[in-house]
Design a protein around this motif. Structure first.
Motif, PDB file in Angstrom:
ATOM      1  N   GLN A  91       0.827  -1.210   0.000  1.00  0.00           N
ATOM      2  CA  GLN A  91       0.000   0.000   0.000  1.00  0.00           C
ATOM      3  C   GLN A  91       0.863   1.263   0.000  1.00  0.00           C
ATOM      4  OE1 GLN A  91      -3.432  -0.111  -0.398  1.00  0.00           O
ATOM      5  NE2 GLN A  91      -3.011   2.017  -0.905  1.00  0.00           N
ATOM      6  N   CYS A  92       1.954   1.241   0.755  1.00  0.00           N
ATOM      7  CA  CYS A  92       2.865   2.395   0.761  1.00  0.00           C
ATOM      8  C   CYS A  92       3.470   2.629  -0.610  1.00  0.00           C
ATOM      9  CB  CYS A  92       3.969   2.201   1.787  1.00  0.00           C
ATOM     10  SG  CYS A  92       3.404   2.242   3.487  1.00  0.00           S
ATOM     11  N   TYR A  93       3.998   1.569  -1.224  1.00  0.00           N
ATOM     12  CA  TYR A  93       4.582   1.694  -2.555  1.00  0.00           C
ATOM     13  C   TYR A  93       3.537   2.129  -3.571  1.00  0.00           C
ATOM     14  CZ  TYR A  93       8.617  -0.803  -0.676  1.00  0.00           C
ATOM     15  OH  TYR A  93       9.703  -1.190   0.068  1.00  0.00           O
ATOM     16  N   LYS A  94       2.338   1.556  -3.481  1.00  0.00           N
ATOM     17  CA  LYS A  94       1.244   1.896  -4.398  1.00  0.00           C
ATOM     18  C   LYS A  94       0.917   3.384  -4.301  1.00  0.00           C
ATOM     19  CE  LYS A  94      -3.612   0.591  -5.225  1.00  0.00           C
ATOM     20  NZ  LYS A  94      -3.579   0.564  -6.664  1.00  0.00           N
ATOM     21  N   ASP A  95       0.790   3.905  -3.092  1.00  0.00           N
ATOM     22  CA  ASP A  95       0.476   5.324  -2.905  1.00  0.00           C
ATOM     23  C   ASP A  95       1.553   6.213  -3.514  1.00  0.00           C
ATOM     24  OD1 ASP A  95      -1.787   4.527  -1.548  1.00  0.00           O
ATOM     25  OD2 ASP A  95      -0.985   5.005   0.443  1.00  0.00           O
ATOM     26  N   ILE A  96       2.804   5.881  -3.269  1.00  0.00           N
ATOM     27  CA  ILE A  96       3.905   6.692  -3.786  1.00  0.00           C
ATOM     28  C   ILE A  96       3.973   6.624  -5.303  1.00  0.00           C
ATOM     29  CG2 ILE A  96       6.422   6.906  -3.906  1.00  0.00           C
ATOM     30  CD1 ILE A  96       6.414   5.909  -0.932  1.00  0.00           C
ATOM     31  N   ILE A  97       3.960   5.426  -5.855  1.00  0.00           N
ATOM     32  CA  ILE A  97       4.114   5.251  -7.299  1.00  0.00           C
ATOM     33  C   ILE A  97       2.920   5.835  -8.048  1.00  0.00           C
ATOM     34  CG2 ILE A  97       4.231   3.507  -9.136  1.00  0.00           C
ATOM     35  CD1 ILE A  97       6.003   1.881  -7.139  1.00  0.00           C
ATOM     36  N   CYS A 138      12.739  -0.486  -4.316  1.00  0.00           N
ATOM     37  CA  CYS A 138      13.534   0.609  -3.750  1.00  0.00           C
ATOM     38  C   CYS A 138      14.292   1.357  -4.842  1.00  0.00           C
ATOM     39  CB  CYS A 138      14.496   0.092  -2.694  1.00  0.00           C
ATOM     40  SG  CYS A 138      13.666  -0.504  -1.226  1.00  0.00           S
ATOM     41  N   TYR A 139      14.824   0.632  -5.797  1.00  0.00           N
ATOM     42  CA  TYR A 139      15.538   1.264  -6.899  1.00  0.00           C
ATOM     43  C   TYR A 139      14.578   2.062  -7.777  1.00  0.00           C
ATOM     44  CZ  TYR A 139      19.257  -1.864  -5.489  1.00  0.00           C
ATOM     45  OH  TYR A 139      20.199  -2.519  -4.766  1.00  0.00           O
ATOM     46  N   PHE A 140      13.375   1.522  -8.002  1.00  0.00           N
ATOM     47  CA  PHE A 140      12.368   2.192  -8.814  1.00  0.00           C
ATOM     48  C   PHE A 140      11.934   3.500  -8.166  1.00  0.00           C
ATOM     49  CE2 PHE A 140       7.801   2.650 -10.026  1.00  0.00           C
ATOM     50  CZ  PHE A 140       8.014   2.893 -11.383  1.00  0.00           C
ATOM     51  N   ILE A 141      11.675   3.473  -6.868  1.00  0.00           N
ATOM     52  CA  ILE A 141      11.275   4.685  -6.147  1.00  0.00           C
ATOM     53  C   ILE A 141      12.397   5.719  -6.172  1.00  0.00           C
ATOM     54  CG2 ILE A 141      10.682   5.610  -3.869  1.00  0.00           C
ATOM     55  CD1 ILE A 141       9.060   3.040  -3.426  1.00  0.00           C
ATOM     56  N   ASN A 142      13.616   5.253  -6.009  1.00  0.00           N
ATOM     57  CA  ASN A 142      14.756   6.169  -6.083  1.00  0.00           C
ATOM     58  C   ASN A 142      14.813   6.850  -7.445  1.00  0.00           C
ATOM     59  OD1 ASN A 142      17.150   7.393  -5.100  1.00  0.00           O
ATOM     60  ND2 ASN A 142      18.315   5.962  -6.363  1.00  0.00           N
ATOM     61  N   GLU A 143      14.564   6.097  -8.521  1.00  0.00           N
ATOM     62  CA  GLU A 143      14.557   6.683  -9.854  1.00  0.00           C
ATOM     63  C   GLU A 143      13.454   7.741  -9.980  1.00  0.00           C
ATOM     64  OE1 GLU A 143      16.487   6.245 -12.662  1.00  0.00           O
ATOM     65  OE2 GLU A 143      17.837   5.204 -11.296  1.00  0.00           O
ATOM     66  N   LEU A 144      12.292   7.489  -9.391  1.00  0.00           N
ATOM     67  CA  LEU A 144      11.197   8.470  -9.461  1.00  0.00           C
ATOM     68  C   LEU A 144      11.591   9.762  -8.771  1.00  0.00           C
ATOM     69  CD1 LEU A 144       8.063   6.279  -8.677  1.00  0.00           C
ATOM     70  CD2 LEU A 144       8.734   7.232 -10.871  1.00  0.00           C
ATOM     71  N   SER A 183       1.102   8.277  -7.102  1.00  0.00           N
ATOM     72  CA  SER A 183       1.113   9.743  -7.018  1.00  0.00           C
ATOM     73  C   SER A 183       1.904  10.353  -8.178  1.00  0.00           C
ATOM     74  CB  SER A 183       1.692  10.203  -5.677  1.00  0.00           C
ATOM     75  OG  SER A 183       3.088  10.033  -5.634  1.00  0.00           O
ATOM     76  N   TYR A 184       2.746   9.542  -8.824  1.00  0.00           N
ATOM     77  CA  TYR A 184       3.482   9.974 -10.002  1.00  0.00           C
ATOM     78  C   TYR A 184       2.766   9.612 -11.304  1.00  0.00           C
ATOM     79  CZ  TYR A 184       7.524  11.248  -7.197  1.00  0.00           C
ATOM     80  OH  TYR A 184       8.360  11.851  -6.312  1.00  0.00           O
ATOM     81  N   GLY A 185       1.562   9.051 -11.183  1.00  0.00           N
ATOM     82  CA  GLY A 185       0.772   8.744 -12.373  1.00  0.00           C
ATOM     83  C   GLY A 185       0.972   7.358 -12.948  1.00  0.00           C
ATOM     84  N   PHE A 186       1.684   6.493 -12.254  1.00  0.00           N
ATOM     85  CA  PHE A 186       1.896   5.123 -12.720  1.00  0.00           C
ATOM     86  C   PHE A 186       0.882   4.185 -12.068  1.00  0.00           C
ATOM     87  CE2 PHE A 186       6.071   7.143 -12.963  1.00  0.00           C
ATOM     88  CZ  PHE A 186       6.429   6.856 -14.268  1.00  0.00           C
ATOM     89  N   ASN A 187       0.467   3.164 -12.800  1.00  0.00           N
ATOM     90  CA  ASN A 187      -0.403   2.135 -12.248  1.00  0.00           C
ATOM     91  C   ASN A 187       0.452   1.120 -11.490  1.00  0.00           C
ATOM     92  OD1 ASN A 187      -2.768   0.656 -11.801  1.00  0.00           O
ATOM     93  ND2 ASN A 187      -2.431  -0.575 -13.627  1.00  0.00           N
ATOM     94  N   PHE A 188       0.002   0.701 -10.319  1.00  0.00           N
ATOM     95  CA  PHE A 188       0.763  -0.258  -9.513  1.00  0.00           C
ATOM     96  C   PHE A 188      -0.181  -1.304  -8.949  1.00  0.00           C
ATOM     97  CE2 PHE A 188       3.193  -1.637  -5.751  1.00  0.00           C
ATOM     98  CZ  PHE A 188       4.391  -1.950  -6.376  1.00  0.00           C
TER      99      PHE A 188
END
Length: 57
Positions: free
Chosen positions: A22-28, A48-54, A30-35
């Motif tokens: 749920q945490c990752y879903k909310d963050i990702i 973690c690497y994906f979020i860092n890239e965002l 919020s950038y307009g990506f489907n998760f």
């Protein structure tokens, strides 16, 4: 007196996968990506690497 500390790093004692999803879903999202849960399962070790890239953009 404290005799031991238990670290649950793999989810055997407490299942935190639902919370982390749920945490990752909310963050990702919020950038307009489907998760989805399917994406989470396939990328769980890369998240973690994906979020860092965002955040770098």
């Amino acid at each position: 007196m404290l005799k031991a500390i238990i670290f649950d790093m793999d989810g055997l004692m407490v299942d935190t996968e639902i919370i982390s999803f749920q945490c990752y879903k909310d963050i990702i999202e919020s950038y307009g990506f489907n998760f989805t849960k399917r994406i989470h399962r396939r990328l769980s070790w890369k998240i973690c690497y994906f979020i860092n890239e965002l955040y770098q953009k």
